[in-house]
Structures are given as structure tokens and as C-alpha cells.
Design an enzyme around this catalytic site. Structure first.
Site, PDB file in Angstrom:
ATOM      1  N   ARG A   1       0.831  -1.211   0.000  1.00 44.45           N
ATOM      2  CA  ARG A   1       0.000   0.000   0.000  1.00 44.45           C
ATOM      3  C   ARG A   1       0.870   1.268   0.000  1.00 44.45           C
ATOM      4  NH1 ARG A   1      -0.656   4.728   2.422  1.00 44.45           N
ATOM      5  NH2 ARG A   1      -0.116   3.781   4.421  1.00 44.45           N
ATOM      6  N   ASP A   2       1.508   1.573   1.127  1.00 46.39           N
ATOM      7  CA  ASP A   2       2.291   2.810   1.193  1.00 46.39           C
ATOM      8  C   ASP A   2       3.450   2.757   0.208  1.00 46.39           C
ATOM      9  OD1 ASP A   2       3.166   5.292   2.053  1.00 46.39           O
ATOM     10  OD2 ASP A   2       3.096   4.807   4.172  1.00 46.39           O
TER      11      ASP A   2
ATOM     12  N   HIS B   1       5.219   4.765  12.605  1.00 45.46           N
ATOM     13  CA  HIS B   1       5.213   4.674  11.131  1.00 45.46           C
ATOM     14  C   HIS B   1       6.165   5.772  10.647  1.00 45.46           C
ATOM     15  CE1 HIS B   1       2.810   4.308   7.197  1.00 45.46           C
ATOM     16  NE2 HIS B   1       3.434   5.461   7.041  1.00 45.46           N
TER      17      HIS B   1
ATOM     18  N   HIS C   1       8.674   7.428   7.881  1.00 44.41           N
ATOM     19  CA  HIS C   1       9.287   7.568   6.558  1.00 44.41           C
ATOM     20  C   HIS C   1      10.738   7.992   6.790  1.00 44.41           C
ATOM     21  CE1 HIS C   1       5.819   7.036   3.800  1.00 44.41           C
ATOM     22  NE2 HIS C   1       5.168   7.175   4.936  1.00 44.41           N
TER      23      HIS C   1
ATOM     24  N   CYS D   1       4.104   9.452  -0.118  1.00 43.60           N
ATOM     25  CA  CYS D   1       2.689   9.829  -0.149  1.00 43.60           C
ATOM     26  C   CYS D   1       2.469  10.816  -1.281  1.00 43.60           C
ATOM     27  CB  CYS D   1       2.288  10.457   1.193  1.00 43.60           C
ATOM     28  SG  CYS D   1       0.592  11.027   1.208  1.00 43.60           S
TER      29      CYS D   1
ATOM     30  N   ASN E   1       8.861   4.572   3.319  1.00 46.47           N
ATOM     31  CA  ASN E   1       8.952   4.147   4.720  1.00 46.47           C
ATOM     32  C   ASN E   1      10.339   3.587   4.965  1.00 46.47           C
ATOM     33  OD1 ASN E   1       6.020   3.418   3.676  1.00 46.47           O
ATOM     34  ND2 ASN E   1       5.889   3.924   5.831  1.00 46.47           N
TER      35      ASN E   1
HETATM   36  P1  HMG Z   1     -13.749  13.834  -2.233  1.00 41.25           P
HETATM   37  O1  HMG Z   1     -13.573  14.226  -3.668  1.00 41.25           O
HETATM   38  O2  HMG Z   1     -13.886  14.907  -1.206  1.00 41.25           O
HETATM   39  O3  HMG Z   1     -14.936  12.772  -2.049  1.00 41.25           O
HETATM   40  O4  HMG Z   1     -12.533  12.904  -1.815  1.00 41.25           O
HETATM   41  P2  HMG Z   1     -16.422  12.728  -2.487  1.00 41.25           P
HETATM   42  O5  HMG Z   1     -17.139  11.964  -1.430  1.00 41.25           O
HETATM   43  O6  HMG Z   1     -16.921  14.094  -2.877  1.00 41.25           O
HETATM   44  O7  HMG Z   1     -16.385  11.808  -3.798  1.00 41.25           O
HETATM   45  C1  HMG Z   1     -15.788  12.227  -5.017  1.00 41.25           C
HETATM   46  C2  HMG Z   1     -15.659  11.026  -5.971  1.00 41.25           C
HETATM   47  O8  HMG Z   1     -14.812  10.022  -5.375  1.00 41.25           O
HETATM   48  C3  HMG Z   1     -16.989  10.336  -6.251  1.00 41.25           C
HETATM   49  O9  HMG Z   1     -16.885   9.768  -7.536  1.00 41.25           O
HETATM   50  C4  HMG Z   1     -17.001   9.197  -5.246  1.00 41.25           C
HETATM   51  O10 HMG Z   1     -17.797   8.123  -5.639  1.00 41.25           O
HETATM   52  C5  HMG Z   1     -15.538   8.799  -5.232  1.00 41.25           C
HETATM   53  P3  HMG Z   1     -17.457  10.524  -8.846  1.00 41.25           P
HETATM   54  O11 HMG Z   1     -18.903  10.742  -8.560  1.00 41.25           O
HETATM   55  O12 HMG Z   1     -16.675  11.816  -8.974  1.00 41.25           O
HETATM   56  O13 HMG Z   1     -17.164   9.558  -9.967  1.00 41.25           O
HETATM   57  N1  HMG Z   1     -15.151   8.190  -3.960  1.00 41.25           N
HETATM   58  C6  HMG Z   1     -14.593   6.970  -3.858  1.00 41.25           C
HETATM   59  N2  HMG Z   1     -14.241   6.051  -4.769  1.00 41.25           N
HETATM   60  C7  HMG Z   1     -13.699   4.899  -4.309  1.00 41.25           C
HETATM   61  N3  HMG Z   1     -13.477   4.660  -3.002  1.00 41.25           N
HETATM   62  C8  HMG Z   1     -13.804   5.547  -2.073  1.00 41.25           C
HETATM   63  C9  HMG Z   1     -14.390   6.769  -2.483  1.00 41.25           C
HETATM   64  N4  HMG Z   1     -14.835   7.852  -1.825  1.00 41.25           N
HETATM   65  C10 HMG Z   1     -15.303   8.700  -2.733  1.00 41.25           C
HETATM   66  N5  HMG Z   1     -13.580   5.310  -0.780  1.00 41.25           N
HETATM   67  C11 HMG Z   1     -11.576  11.112  -0.553  1.00 41.25           C
HETATM   68  C12 HMG Z   1     -12.428  12.373  -0.506  1.00 41.25           C
HETATM   69  C13 HMG Z   1     -11.187  10.742   0.857  1.00 41.25           C
HETATM   70  C14 HMG Z   1     -12.368   9.982  -1.196  1.00 41.25           C
HETATM   71  C15 HMG Z   1     -10.327  11.414  -1.411  1.00 41.25           C
HETATM   72  O14 HMG Z   1      -9.708  12.554  -0.882  1.00 41.25           O
HETATM   73  C16 HMG Z   1      -9.330  10.283  -1.450  1.00 41.25           C
HETATM   74  O15 HMG Z   1      -9.613   9.204  -1.948  1.00 41.25           O
HETATM   75  N6  HMG Z   1      -8.123  10.535  -0.971  1.00 41.25           N
HETATM   76  C17 HMG Z   1      -7.075   9.514  -1.006  1.00 41.25           C
HETATM   77  C18 HMG Z   1      -6.110   9.810   0.017  1.00 41.25           C
HETATM   78  C19 HMG Z   1      -5.027   8.753   0.029  1.00 41.25           C
HETATM   79  O16 HMG Z   1      -5.232   7.586  -0.284  1.00 41.25           O
HETATM   80  N7  HMG Z   1      -3.831   9.206   0.429  1.00 41.25           N
HETATM   81  C20 HMG Z   1      -2.711   8.354   0.573  1.00 41.25           C
HETATM   82  C21 HMG Z   1      -2.858   7.436   1.747  1.00 41.25           C
HETATM   83  S1  HMG Z   1      -2.620   8.252   3.333  1.00 41.25           S
HETATM   84  C22 HMG Z   1      -0.943   8.099   3.609  1.00 41.25           C
HETATM   85  O17 HMG Z   1      -0.212   7.695   2.742  1.00 41.25           O
HETATM   86  C23 HMG Z   1      -0.429   8.411   4.979  1.00 41.25           C
HETATM   87  C24 HMG Z   1      -0.127   7.174   5.807  1.00 41.25           C
HETATM   88  O18 HMG Z   1       0.810   6.341   5.168  1.00 41.25           O
HETATM   89  C25 HMG Z   1       0.458   7.598   7.146  1.00 41.25           C
HETATM   90  C26 HMG Z   1       1.603   8.589   6.953  1.00 41.25           C
HETATM   91  O19 HMG Z   1       2.643   8.246   6.435  1.00 41.25           O
HETATM   92  O20 HMG Z   1       1.335   9.725   7.321  1.00 41.25           O
HETATM   93  C27 HMG Z   1      -1.396   6.368   6.095  1.00 41.25           C
HETATM   94 MG    MG Z   2       2.966   6.618   5.160  1.00 41.16          MG
END
Ligand code: HMG
Ligand code: MG
Length: 302
Positions: free
Chosen positions: A15-16, A207, A209, A240, A249
Site C-alpha cells: 500500500r504505502d 510509522h 518515513h 505519499c 517508509n
Molecule cells: P472527495 O472528492 O472529497 O470525495 O474525496 P467525495 O465523497 O466528494 O467523492 C468524489 C468522488 O470520489 C466520487 O466519484 C465518489 O464516488 C468517489 P465521482 O462521482 O466523482 O465519480 N469516492 C470513492 N471512490 C472509491 N473509493 C472511495 C471513495 N470515496 C469517494 N472510498 C476522498 C475524498 C477521501 C475519497 C479522497 O480525498 C481520497 O480518496 N483521498 C485519497 C487519500 C489517500 O489515499 N492518500 C494516501 C494514503 S494516506 C498516507 O499515505 C499516509 C499514511 O501512510 C500515514 C503517513 O505516512 O502519514 C497512512
Molecule cells: Mg505513510
């Protein structure tokens, strides 16, 4: 404080590690990566994200990945779920654990999940409740716990505040995440000490990086505050999409090598992990960033 005799490693490379890869990594390769990690003995593999495919295209095949992996008894397969739509995907995929991912920084929360911290908590509440009703484990991640790419300094109190909100939701585990790898050991001690005043240290993970090369030192500092769960990524893969310039990471091989030297057990087959790191790096057509992994591979080839 005495160091723990056993540490749980959560392998986050599927994933990450992969989420920020520009070229789409074929589903077959993701499945093979997860299967090889499970076979190497990891108790927990972060396998996929159920997020918007427009935001993170690399994770768009999460349902397929989850359907095709071999489930090793004893391994927890986790997936990221930002909202109810993500939870529904996780439930259909039979994930063992969901990860809600908030931040200790308002600016990062907006960039990463398009809402404020308070809005994210309100979104997570029904997700956590549904997961608990379905008998799934729940992990709560706190991004930018040691610094933010947009806001800079992040107060310790902001991290503790999110941890308390997660605790109120009864999550099983809380991840203190250094998203951009800026933390140094004293800061890690301060944050972990503050968080473990309110959360049982057995339920807190680190966690880290490795952007600034501090991750191993930070893990040692966290071990000294009683933390015994760490997230790592084979070959140091990752980054990210919403933290520009942040590297992967901490490399799993490097952490396993350090823990072995400290006589800390993980239950993971180190040699198998070196092989996985070399195989995955070859697939991505570049040298992995694990110092220990590359050193062992070079020694083997000599
Ligand atoms: P949004 O645009 O505000 O959401 O995004 P929305 O509810 O208005 O929906 C917009 C569109 O997204 C719609 O589709 C929804 O159906 C779809 P459309 O009508 O435009 O075709 N949608 C989805 N599709 C699939 N799965 C879903 C989903 N939700 C809505 N769950 C949202 C808000 C959270 C969805 C968006 O911002 C997003 O997906 N962000 C992804 C963030 C992400 O994955 N970031 C990386 C991971 S976090 C990380 O790496 C940090 C971590 O490692 C810890 C660290 O290191 O800090 C964990
Ligand atoms: Mg991370």
C-alpha cells in the site's frame, strides 16, 4: 526502559510502498508481493486502499488484489478506508482490518482527504462502528505527527488530541506517523511519551518515513519509550502523493537487521525479505534503498 523482546512489524509496501508509483504496477505483481510477504511470516500486511481511484490511481485494483491473494492464517490483511464507500469495499473484500487515516495537521488533512480534521473524525465514526459490528479490527493513523509539509511544526498536543478522538471511537491500534520523515529521536520520544500517557503503549505503533535518514534512530527512540509495533516497507519503497518529496517508509530489511542485533524477535524470515526486496526492485527497474538488503545481496553475489 528495557527494550521489548518481541516486536510486531506491519509490512506496508503493497500500500504505502506502491501508492506513489507513477507506472501502474500490475495486479499480478501486487498479489505476488503480498503472498511472498505473508509467506515470510509478517503478522500484518497492509494490502490495499479503498480510496478514490481519481486521487490515487495506483490503488484502483484493491478489490482484485484482495480477491486474488492467498490468505495465510495468522496474517492480518489491512486496507485503508477514508469513508463509508471505502468501508463497503473493505467489507466486500473480506479485509481483516481497516485503517482510518486522519492527520494532526489541518493543512495536510485538507490536501490528503479533502476535509478538516473535525470533519474527518465525523466521517470515521460510522466507519469504525460498522467495522466493529462486522468484527473487523480498526487502526487509526495520525499523519504529520512529527511535522507537516504545508504547516511545518505540529504541536504534540495536536497529535494527542487526534489519538484521544480515536480512543473514544475504540480503535484497536493508533499509528503515530512521520509522513515526511522529518522527526528526530528527541522529538519522537516527546511525542510517544505524550501519546502513551493517554493510550496503552501496546496499542501504539511507529510509522516512520526515512526522508531525512532518521527512521532507524527514531525506531530505537520509540522502542525506548515502550513502543513495540512498527511499520516498514521492503526495499524502502514508498511515499505519499500528498507529501511531495517525501521518500518511502523505513526499509524492512534495515529494521529487521537492527532488531536482530538487539536480540528482538519478529517472527519474520530475514533472508526471504532480502529476496523480496531485490525481486521487487528489479521489477520496478531500480535499486532498492535498503542498505542492509543491498549489502546482503552484494555479499551473496560476490
Ligand atoms: P472527495 O472528492 O472529497 O470525495 O474525496 P467525495 O465523497 O466528494 O467523492 C468524489 C468522488 O470520489 C466520487 O466519484 C465518489 O464516488 C468517489 P465521482 O462521482 O466523482 O465519480 N469516492 C470513492 N471512490 C472509491 N473509493 C472511495 C471513495 N470515496 C469517494 N472510498 C476522498 C475524498 C477521501 C475519497 C479522497 O480525498 C481520497 O480518496 N483521498 C485519497 C487519500 C489517500 O489515499 N492518500 C494516501 C494514503 S494516506 C498516507 O499515505 C499516509 C499514511 O501512510 C500515514 C503517513 O505516512 O502519514 C497512512
Ligand atoms: Mg505513510
Amino acid at each position: 526502559m528495557a527494550l521489548p523482546s518481541r516486536v510486531k512489524i506491519v509490512e506496508v509496501s503493497p500500500r504505502d510502498g506502491l501508492q506513489n508509483e507513477k507506472e501502474f504496477v500490475p495486479t499480478d505483481i501486487k498479489v505476488e508481493l503480498i503472498n511472498r510477504l505473508s509467506a515470510a511470516g509478517f503478522p500484518n500486511v497492509e494490502a490495499a486502499s479503498f480510496v478514490s481511484p481519481k486521487w490515487v490511481p495506483q490503488m484502483a485494483d484493491g478489490a482484485d488484489v484482495m480477491a486474488r491473494i492467498e490468505r495465510r492464517p495468522g496474517t492480518i490483511y489491512s486496507v485503508l478506508t477514508p469513508n463509508m464507500k471505502g468501508f463497503e469495499g473493505a467489507l466486500a473484500a473480506g479485509a481483516d482490518e481497516i485503517v482510518i487515516f486522519g492527520a494532526a495537521s489541518e493543512a495536510f488533512s485538507q490536501k490528503n482527504i479533502n476535509c478538516s480534521i473535525a470533519e474527518s473524525i465525523a466521517r470515521f465514526e460510522p466507519v469504525v462502528q460498522a467495522a466493529r459490528e462486522a468484527g473487523m479490527r480498526v487502526r487509526g493513523s495520525i499523519s504529520c505527527a512529527l511535522g507537516c509539509p504545508y504547516q511545518g511544526e505540529v504541536p504534540v498536543e495536536a497529535v494527542v488530541d487526534v489519538a484521544q478522538r480515536y480512543l473514544a471511537m475504540q480503535v484497536d491500534e493508533i499509528d503515530v506517523a512521520d509522513t515526511i520523515g522529518v522527526g528526530t529521536p528527541q522529538r519522537v520520544r516527546d511525542v510517544m511519551t505524550a501519546v502513551t500517557r493517554v493510550v496503552n503503549p501496546a496499542h501504539v505503533s511507529g510509522h516512520f518515513h526515512d526522508t531525512y535518514g532518521q527512521a532507524l534512530a527514531n525506531i530505537l527512540a520509540a522502542l525506548e519509550t515502550g513502543i513495540s509495533i512498527f511499520h516498514t516497507s521492503v526495499a524502502g519503497l514508498g511515499g505519499c502523493p500528498y507529501a511531495k518529496g517525501a521518500t518511502g517508509n523505513v526499509a524492512t530489511e534495515d529494521v529487521l537487521y537492527m532488531l536482530r542485533g538487539l536480540d528482538i524477535d519478529t517472527g519474520v524470515d530475514f533472508d526471504a525479505v532480502v529476496d523480496i526486496g531485490q525481486w521487487m526492485s528489479a521489477h520496478l527497474n531500480r535499486k532498492g534503498s535498503s542498505r542492509a538488503g543491498n549489502a546482503i545481496a552484494a555479499k551473496r553475489a560476490a
